[in-house]
Design a protein around this motif. Sequence first.
Motif, PDB file in Angstrom:
ATOM      1  N   SER B  25       0.840  -1.200   0.000  1.00 31.39           N
ATOM      2  CA  SER B  25       0.000   0.000   0.000  1.00 31.39           C
ATOM      3  C   SER B  25       0.873   1.247   0.000  1.00 31.39           C
ATOM      4  N   GLU B  26       1.998   1.168   0.706  1.00 30.27           N
ATOM      5  CA  GLU B  26       2.880   2.338   0.731  1.00 30.27           C
ATOM      6  C   GLU B  26       3.517   2.596  -0.635  1.00 30.27           C
ATOM      7  N   ALA B  27       3.575   1.543  -1.443  1.00 27.51           N
ATOM      8  CA  ALA B  27       4.136   1.715  -2.786  1.00 27.51           C
ATOM      9  C   ALA B  27       3.027   2.066  -3.776  1.00 27.51           C
ATOM     10  N   GLY B  28       1.807   2.258  -3.269  1.00 26.46           N
ATOM     11  CA  GLY B  28       0.699   2.641  -4.129  1.00 26.46           C
ATOM     12  C   GLY B  28       0.179   1.501  -4.993  1.00 26.46           C
ATOM     13  N   ILE B  29       0.404   0.272  -4.542  1.00 27.42           N
ATOM     14  CA  ILE B  29      -0.047  -0.879  -5.321  1.00 27.42           C
ATOM     15  C   ILE B  29      -1.372  -1.378  -4.751  1.00 27.42           C
ATOM     16  N   GLY B  30      -2.352  -1.578  -5.619  1.00 26.96           N
ATOM     17  CA  GLY B  30      -3.675  -1.999  -5.170  1.00 26.96           C
ATOM     18  C   GLY B  30      -3.849  -3.508  -5.278  1.00 26.96           C
ATOM     19  N   LEU B  31      -4.476  -4.093  -4.273  1.00 24.40           N
ATOM     20  CA  LEU B  31      -4.753  -5.532  -4.286  1.00 24.40           C
ATOM     21  C   LEU B  31      -6.006  -5.804  -5.102  1.00 24.40           C
ATOM     22  N   SER B  40       1.493 -25.139  10.068  1.00 29.44           N
ATOM     23  CA  SER B  40       1.720 -24.748  11.458  1.00 29.44           C
ATOM     24  C   SER B  40       2.928 -23.829  11.576  1.00 29.44           C
ATOM     25  N   ASP B  41       3.816 -23.881  10.612  1.00 27.38           N
ATOM     26  CA  ASP B  41       5.046 -23.098  10.690  1.00 27.38           C
ATOM     27  C   ASP B  41       5.039 -21.795   9.904  1.00 27.38           C
ATOM     28  N   PHE B  42       4.481 -21.855   8.700  1.00 27.97           N
ATOM     29  CA  PHE B  42       4.582 -20.685   7.829  1.00 27.97           C
ATOM     30  C   PHE B  42       3.339 -20.588   6.960  1.00 27.97           C
ATOM     31  N   GLY B  43       3.200 -19.472   6.277  1.00 24.66           N
ATOM     32  CA  GLY B  43       2.096 -19.296   5.365  1.00 24.66           C
ATOM     33  C   GLY B  43       2.593 -18.828   4.012  1.00 24.66           C
ATOM     34  N   ILE B  44       1.776 -19.043   3.006  1.00 28.00           N
ATOM     35  CA  ILE B  44       2.093 -18.510   1.679  1.00 28.00           C
ATOM     36  C   ILE B  44       0.957 -17.576   1.293  1.00 28.00           C
ATOM     37  N   LEU B  45       1.317 -16.332   1.145  1.00 28.23           N
ATOM     38  CA  LEU B  45       0.349 -15.310   0.765  1.00 28.23           C
ATOM     39  C   LEU B  45       0.397 -15.181  -0.750  1.00 28.23           C
ATOM     40  N   ARG B  46      -0.758 -15.361  -1.400  1.00 29.96           N
ATOM     41  CA  ARG B  46      -0.778 -15.246  -2.858  1.00 29.96           C
ATOM     42  C   ARG B  46      -1.638 -14.059  -3.237  1.00 29.96           C
ATOM     43  N   ILE B  47      -1.103 -13.195  -4.060  1.00 30.00           N
ATOM     44  CA  ILE B  47      -1.848 -11.987  -4.395  1.00 30.00           C
ATOM     45  C   ILE B  47      -1.762 -11.674  -5.882  1.00 30.00           C
ATOM     46  N   ILE B  48      -2.792 -11.018  -6.340  1.00 26.85           N
ATOM     47  CA  ILE B  48      -2.761 -10.429  -7.680  1.00 26.85           C
ATOM     48  C   ILE B  48      -3.060  -8.947  -7.467  1.00 26.85           C
ATOM     49  N   THR B  49      -2.231  -8.115  -8.053  1.00 23.26           N
ATOM     50  CA  THR B  49      -2.347  -6.674  -7.816  1.00 23.26           C
ATOM     51  C   THR B  49      -2.527  -5.956  -9.143  1.00 23.26           C
ATOM     52  N   ASP B  50      -2.615  -4.638  -9.063  1.00 24.22           N
ATOM     53  CA  ASP B  50      -2.734  -3.891 -10.316  1.00 24.22           C
ATOM     54  C   ASP B  50      -1.370  -3.665 -10.963  1.00 24.22           C
ATOM     55  N   ASP B  51      -0.285  -4.095 -10.292  1.00 20.50           N
ATOM     56  CA  ASP B  51       1.049  -4.039 -10.918  1.00 20.50           C
ATOM     57  C   ASP B  51       1.922  -5.128 -10.296  1.00 20.50           C
ATOM     58  N   ASN B  52       1.849  -6.325 -10.881  1.00 14.41           N
ATOM     59  CA  ASN B  52       2.485  -7.479 -10.235  1.00 14.41           C
ATOM     60  C   ASN B  52       4.012  -7.432 -10.290  1.00 14.41           C
ATOM     61  N   THR B  53       4.546  -6.898 -11.383  1.00 15.93           N
ATOM     62  CA  THR B  53       6.005  -6.792 -11.494  1.00 15.93           C
ATOM     63  C   THR B  53       6.540  -5.900 -10.380  1.00 15.93           C
ATOM     64  N   LYS B  54       5.865  -4.753 -10.227  1.00 23.90           N
ATOM     65  CA  LYS B  54       6.295  -3.806  -9.209  1.00 23.90           C
ATOM     66  C   LYS B  54       6.105  -4.404  -7.816  1.00 23.90           C
ATOM     67  N   ALA B  55       5.008  -5.119  -7.629  1.00 25.44           N
ATOM     68  CA  ALA B  55       4.735  -5.718  -6.316  1.00 25.44           C
ATOM     69  C   ALA B  55       5.859  -6.673  -5.921  1.00 25.44           C
ATOM     70  N   ALA B 138      -4.878  -7.325 -17.500  1.00 24.64           N
ATOM     71  CA  ALA B 138      -5.401  -5.971 -17.690  1.00 24.64           C
ATOM     72  C   ALA B 138      -6.830  -5.857 -17.149  1.00 24.64           C
ATOM     73  N   ASP B 139      -7.628  -6.937 -17.372  1.00 24.19           N
ATOM     74  CA  ASP B 139      -8.996  -6.927 -16.830  1.00 24.19           C
ATOM     75  C   ASP B 139      -8.967  -6.755 -15.319  1.00 24.19           C
ATOM     76  N   ILE B 140      -8.074  -7.504 -14.690  1.00 25.67           N
ATOM     77  CA  ILE B 140      -8.024  -7.462 -13.223  1.00 25.67           C
ATOM     78  C   ILE B 140      -7.505  -6.110 -12.746  1.00 25.67           C
ATOM     79  N   ALA B 141      -6.475  -5.614 -13.416  1.00 28.09           N
ATOM     80  CA  ALA B 141      -5.904  -4.320 -13.006  1.00 28.09           C
ATOM     81  C   ALA B 141      -6.931  -3.203 -13.152  1.00 28.09           C
ATOM     82  N   ALA B 142      -7.812  -3.342 -14.132  1.00 21.78           N
ATOM     83  CA  ALA B 142      -8.763  -2.272 -14.430  1.00 21.78           C
ATOM     84  C   ALA B 142      -9.928  -2.210 -13.435  1.00 21.78           C
ATOM     85  N   VAL B 143     -10.048  -3.190 -12.599  1.00 26.30           N
ATOM     86  CA  VAL B 143     -11.184  -3.234 -11.664  1.00 26.30           C
ATOM     87  C   VAL B 143     -11.152  -2.034 -10.728  1.00 26.30           C
TER      88      VAL B 143
END
Lengths: 435, 143
Positions: B25-31, B40-55, B138-143
């Motif tokens: 969010s501080e980098a201005g990237i939208g989820l 029990s030990d760790f998690g994997i967070l999977r995200i798609i953003t409006d700029d995945n390369t930058k994320a 692009a469809d997802i980013a445009a939401v």
Amino acid sequence: MSKQYYQKEIETMPYEQMRALQSERLCRQVRHVWDNVPYYRSLMEEKGLTPDDIRGVEDLHKLPFLKKDDLRDQYPYGLLAKPLSDCVRIQSTSGTTGRRVVAFYTQNDVDLWEDCCARAITAVGGTREDVCQVAYGYGLFTGGPGLNGGSHKVGCLTLPMSSGNTDRQIQFMMDLGATILCCTPSYAAYIGETLKEKGYKPEDNKLKAGIFGAEPWTEEMRRDIEKSLGIKAYDIYGLTETSGPGVAFECEDQSGMHINEDHFLAEIIDPDTGEVLPEGEKGELVFTALTKEAFPLLRYRTRDICVLTRGKCACGRTLIKMTKPMGRSDDMMIIRGVNVFPSQIEAVLLSEGYSPNYQIVLDRVNNTDTFDVNVEMTPDRFCDTVKGTQEAEKKLVNAMLNMLGIRPNVHLVAPKSIARSEGKAVRVIDKRKLH
Amino acid sequence: MAIRQVSVFVENRKGALADPLRVLSEAGIGLRALSIADTSDFGILRIITDDNTKAAFVLSEHGYVCSVTDVVAACADDKPGGLADLLTTLSEQGVDVEYVYAFVAKTGNHAWVVMRVNDNTEAERILRESNITLVSEADIAAV
């Protein structure tokens, strides 16, 4: 291989001549200790010995051992052999348990110690043309002062950085073109990692050699550091009790460390019986300081396990060589009855592509040892599926099981979440209170 | 057509999830979409953003271990059985689905489904032939 020596005559002295020099110095030293250290005199008397019984190196085995406990018990002045007015310096161990070890130095002791460090710097190719960055801690710890003095004697431009403040280290390294780096191997690895993060390539720095000691490290770690800094990495050995770094050093052949045996007479003993073992056998390293005036320890048991070999070295030195310590009897862990050295864990992590920054946590629950290893996740082993990531974790556990014979609980943690060492790394947290 | 998803290694501890999201969010990237798998030990967070390369870049820069994976996104009818039909179509034709998560699109009567499959090209071909609309980055980013 450049054949340069700091004190050629000593470093290439034929064995018989070296032994004669050692014998002469030993006799004088035993007399000095007998006359000035009542504690050691009483240990000799218990064995019915007088200085006349020690006529040369062949009689060394008759002398009583000194152990770390003796040093703690005799803290601070009990082993001092010179009036304090003749002493100019103390150095001390980082020991956190019990009373720390404090060693005293006359000006002559400091000079000879610095000569030993100068031999080490020269052996890795150091000359007055070099810029030597000393990133060992300065102060009570012997690392900084020892290499600093050695670097002066060689005539290098010395950067007395001390440890820590890595950004500043890197800035000086780059701006002033450091060619030799002296620090602990874990700090060298950390500097390499930080350089990479800042976008530097190994060839961007001017370093050619590193002198790394004061903590155990593996051949894998050596290769890692050599790659990340673009240098040759050399080992150096020493302990506060005998002076500090420079007791033994690696030459360009990287085939074990030459012991400065004109000052430090080495033996290998069976740690259980105290019996002297023949050359080439593995056992505990014992040192007798032949020239130290203020704090001359005779037959001091280092607790380091290694092998001594005497033979012609490609570098031309005749000084006896010791292997890298294969473990210390005091960093060896006994987990569920199995002997485990932290360096084994490190070797597995590096061979499996993980960071050597790890932490072992031992505890005892329901009379059974728990053995947990926190390991930092790396991009190479991370996968977007739980299955993939768990498979990587399982592979690591199995590799450790193969190496150690017991299964640790491995916890993958975030990168850089395990405290980085800017001095000695805390690798083991033992909550079992076994002693 | 495959779209990029950023996966992030997170420890199983307080704040471990909020921290990387704050970095974004501080980098201005939208989820746009998010899913979490945990052990029990760790998690994997999977995200798609409006700029995945930058994320991925910003997260790596902040010391996170992350990876970028190609996944398939498609439209499913927003009605009972919509997702089940879609998944059945794939499995009947031999595509393995490793994991799936869905979110309801803001427009129209459909949900968007993100799938991690063993063969993106094959999955896309099957979906197209079944007249299921694929969703682009692009469809997802445009939401």
